[in-house]
Design a protein around this motif. Structure first.
Motif, PDB file in Angstrom:
ATOM      1  N   GLY A  40       0.667  -1.200   0.044  1.00 46.55           N
ATOM      2  CA  GLY A  40      -0.012  -0.418   0.043  1.00 46.55           C
ATOM      3  C   GLY A  40       0.314   1.499  -0.032  1.00 46.55           C
ATOM      4  N   GLY A  41       2.168   1.295   0.146  1.00 48.55           N
ATOM      5  CA  GLY A  41       3.344   2.383  -0.292  1.00 48.55           C
ATOM      6  C   GLY A  41       3.614   2.674  -1.810  1.00 48.55           C
ATOM      7  N   GLU A  42       4.461   3.742  -2.143  1.00 47.24           N
ATOM      8  CA  GLU A  42       4.805   4.061  -2.684  1.00 47.24           C
ATOM      9  C   GLU A  42       6.584   4.537  -2.683  1.00 47.24           C
ATOM     10  OE1 GLU A  42       4.986   8.539  -5.122  1.00 47.24           O
ATOM     11  OE2 GLU A  42       3.694   8.441  -3.653  1.00 47.24           O
ATOM     12  N   LEU A  43       6.920   3.628  -3.569  1.00 47.79           N
ATOM     13  CA  LEU A  43       8.539   3.507  -3.726  1.00 47.79           C
ATOM     14  C   LEU A  43       8.968   5.120  -4.338  1.00 47.79           C
ATOM     15  CD1 LEU A  43      10.973   1.608  -2.779  1.00 47.79           C
ATOM     16  CD2 LEU A  43      11.402   1.289  -5.191  1.00 47.79           C
ATOM     17  N   GLU A  44       9.844   5.710  -4.042  1.00 50.47           N
ATOM     18  CA  GLU A  44      10.819   6.586  -3.830  1.00 50.47           C
ATOM     19  C   GLU A  44      12.203   6.808  -3.919  1.00 50.47           C
ATOM     20  OE1 GLU A  44       9.660  10.014  -1.556  1.00 50.47           O
ATOM     21  OE2 GLU A  44       7.696  10.506  -1.746  1.00 50.47           O
ATOM     22  N   VAL A  45      12.881   6.641  -4.485  1.00 46.11           N
ATOM     23  CA  VAL A  45      14.519   6.509  -4.336  1.00 46.11           C
ATOM     24  C   VAL A  45      15.095   8.179  -4.884  1.00 46.11           C
ATOM     25  CG1 VAL A  45      16.347   5.564  -5.824  1.00 46.11           C
ATOM     26  CG2 VAL A  45      14.565   4.591  -6.327  1.00 46.11           C
ATOM     27  N   THR A  46      16.043   8.322  -3.770  1.00 44.70           N
ATOM     28  CA  THR A  46      16.849   9.314  -3.797  1.00 44.70           C
ATOM     29  C   THR A  46      18.302   9.082  -3.885  1.00 44.70           C
ATOM     30  OG1 THR A  46      14.907   9.972  -1.722  1.00 44.70           O
ATOM     31  CG2 THR A  46      16.788  11.074  -1.516  1.00 44.70           C
ATOM     32  N   ALA A  47      19.086   9.973  -3.836  1.00 44.23           N
ATOM     33  CA  ALA A  47      20.128   9.700  -3.733  1.00 44.23           C
ATOM     34  C   ALA A  47      20.989  11.260  -3.401  1.00 44.23           C
ATOM     35  CB  ALA A  47      20.583   9.692  -5.382  1.00 44.23           C
ATOM     36  N   ARG A  48      22.388  10.982  -2.793  1.00 44.33           N
ATOM     37  CA  ARG A  48      22.022  12.085  -1.636  1.00 44.33           C
ATOM     38  C   ARG A  48      23.651  12.659  -2.580  1.00 44.33           C
ATOM     39  NH1 ARG A  48      21.854  12.225   4.984  1.00 44.33           N
ATOM     40  NH2 ARG A  48      19.747  11.180   4.571  1.00 44.33           N
ATOM     41  N   PHE A  49      24.016  13.366  -2.377  1.00 47.01           N
ATOM     42  CA  PHE A  49      25.533  14.113  -2.941  1.00 47.01           C
ATOM     43  C   PHE A  49      25.941  15.363  -1.679  1.00 47.01           C
ATOM     44  CE2 PHE A  49      23.187  13.153  -6.440  1.00 47.01           C
ATOM     45  CZ  PHE A  49      23.942  12.103  -7.121  1.00 47.01           C
ATOM     46  N   GLY A  50      25.950  14.507  -0.467  1.00 48.98           N
ATOM     47  CA  GLY A  50      27.009  15.783   0.458  1.00 48.98           C
ATOM     48  C   GLY A  50      24.946  15.818   1.387  1.00 48.98           C
ATOM     49  N   LYS A  51      25.748  17.059   1.487  1.00 43.24           N
ATOM     50  CA  LYS A  51      23.754  17.557   2.147  1.00 43.24           C
ATOM     51  C   LYS A  51      22.877  17.034   0.811  1.00 43.24           C
ATOM     52  CE  LYS A  51      25.992  19.548   6.082  1.00 43.24           C
ATOM     53  NZ  LYS A  51      25.814  20.825   6.825  1.00 43.24           N
ATOM     54  N   LYS A  52      23.337  17.656   0.318  1.00 45.88           N
ATOM     55  CA  LYS A  52      21.861  17.399  -1.096  1.00 45.88           C
ATOM     56  C   LYS A  52      21.181  16.024  -1.414  1.00 45.88           C
ATOM     57  CE  LYS A  52      20.857  20.615  -5.106  1.00 45.88           C
ATOM     58  NZ  LYS A  52      20.601  21.506  -4.197  1.00 45.88           N
ATOM     59  N   LYS A  53      20.288  16.328  -1.320  1.00 46.77           N
ATOM     60  CA  LYS A  53      19.310  15.353  -2.011  1.00 46.77           C
ATOM     61  C   LYS A  53      18.325  15.421  -3.271  1.00 46.77           C
ATOM     62  CE  LYS A  53      18.511  13.950   2.808  1.00 46.77           C
ATOM     63  NZ  LYS A  53      17.255  12.844   3.880  1.00 46.77           N
ATOM     64  N   VAL A  54      18.136  14.503  -3.766  1.00 46.02           N
ATOM     65  CA  VAL A  54      17.526  14.188  -5.254  1.00 46.02           C
ATOM     66  C   VAL A  54      16.606  12.856  -5.052  1.00 46.02           C
ATOM     67  CG1 VAL A  54      18.739  14.497  -7.448  1.00 46.02           C
ATOM     68  CG2 VAL A  54      19.423  15.508  -6.433  1.00 46.02           C
ATOM     69  N   ARG A  55      15.574  13.421  -5.473  1.00 41.27           N
ATOM     70  CA  ARG A  55      14.394  12.501  -5.843  1.00 41.27           C
ATOM     71  C   ARG A  55      15.068  12.148  -6.982  1.00 41.27           C
ATOM     72  NH1 ARG A  55       8.282  12.610  -6.020  1.00 41.27           N
ATOM     73  NH2 ARG A  55       7.939   9.996  -6.043  1.00 41.27           N
ATOM     74  N   LEU A  56      14.943  10.502  -7.086  1.00 43.77           N
ATOM     75  CA  LEU A  56      15.185  10.071  -8.954  1.00 43.77           C
ATOM     76  C   LEU A  56      13.478   9.790  -8.880  1.00 43.77           C
ATOM     77  CD1 LEU A  56      18.453   7.900  -7.742  1.00 43.77           C
ATOM     78  CD2 LEU A  56      17.874  10.260  -9.501  1.00 43.77           C
ATOM     79  N   VAL A  57      13.402  10.251 -10.720  1.00 44.27           N
ATOM     80  CA  VAL A  57      12.132   9.954 -11.262  1.00 44.27           C
ATOM     81  C   VAL A  57      12.427   9.046 -12.089  1.00 44.27           C
ATOM     82  CG1 VAL A  57      11.371  12.107 -10.612  1.00 44.27           C
ATOM     83  CG2 VAL A  57      12.172  12.095 -12.346  1.00 44.27           C
ATOM     84  N   GLY A  58      11.615   8.495 -12.477  1.00 42.59           N
ATOM     85  CA  GLY A  58      11.345   7.628 -13.931  1.00 42.59           C
ATOM     86  C   GLY A  58      12.278   6.570 -14.002  1.00 42.59           C
ATOM     87  N   VAL A  59      12.751   5.920 -12.416  1.00 39.43           N
ATOM     88  CA  VAL A  59      13.555   5.063 -12.559  1.00 39.43           C
ATOM     89  C   VAL A  59      12.526   3.896 -11.371  1.00 39.43           C
ATOM     90  CG1 VAL A  59      15.409   5.911 -11.873  1.00 39.43           C
ATOM     91  CG2 VAL A  59      14.233   5.245  -9.833  1.00 39.43           C
TER      92      VAL A  59
END
Length: 103
Positions: free
Chosen positions: A84-103
């Motif tokens: 019942g959840g949703e998967l989110e993929v996040t990459a971390r670059f130092g203090k910056k986080k990027v939510r990856l889309v289309g993966v």
């Protein structure tokens, strides 16, 4: 003596500097539960057989997926969505986080 109701925003401004507020906000965003797949399934009260059926997997495949250390994103997505959840993929670059889309 008059007792007033204080708004959190007013109290926050009086007690914390803007830098402290930002640090608290950042820390709160980083406080994410860390659990393996089996622990998440158990937390949500699901059995392997129930989840396997919802994820269109065999119970054996689901059991193997829970024991793996290396997962395909598609398998993780199917597992999480069956819960019942949703998967989110996040990459971390130092203090910056990027939510990856289309993966």
């Amino acid at each position: 003596l008059k007792v007033g109701i204080h708004r959190w925003e007013d109290i926050k401004r009086k007690r914390f500097t803007p830098e402290q507020i930002e640090e608290i906000r950042t820390q709160a965003q980083e406080d994410i539960l860390e659990m393996n797949l089996q622990a998440v399934r158990k937390l949500l009260g699901k059995s392997q057989s129930d989840l396997a059926q919802a994820a269109q997997m065999t119970q054996g495949d689901l059991s193997r997926a829970e024991r793996r250390d290396d997962h395909l994103v598609s398998t993780l997505r199917r597992y999480v969505e069956a819960l019942g959840g949703e998967l989110e993929v996040t990459a971390r670059f130092g203090k910056k986080k990027v939510r990856l889309v289309g993966v």
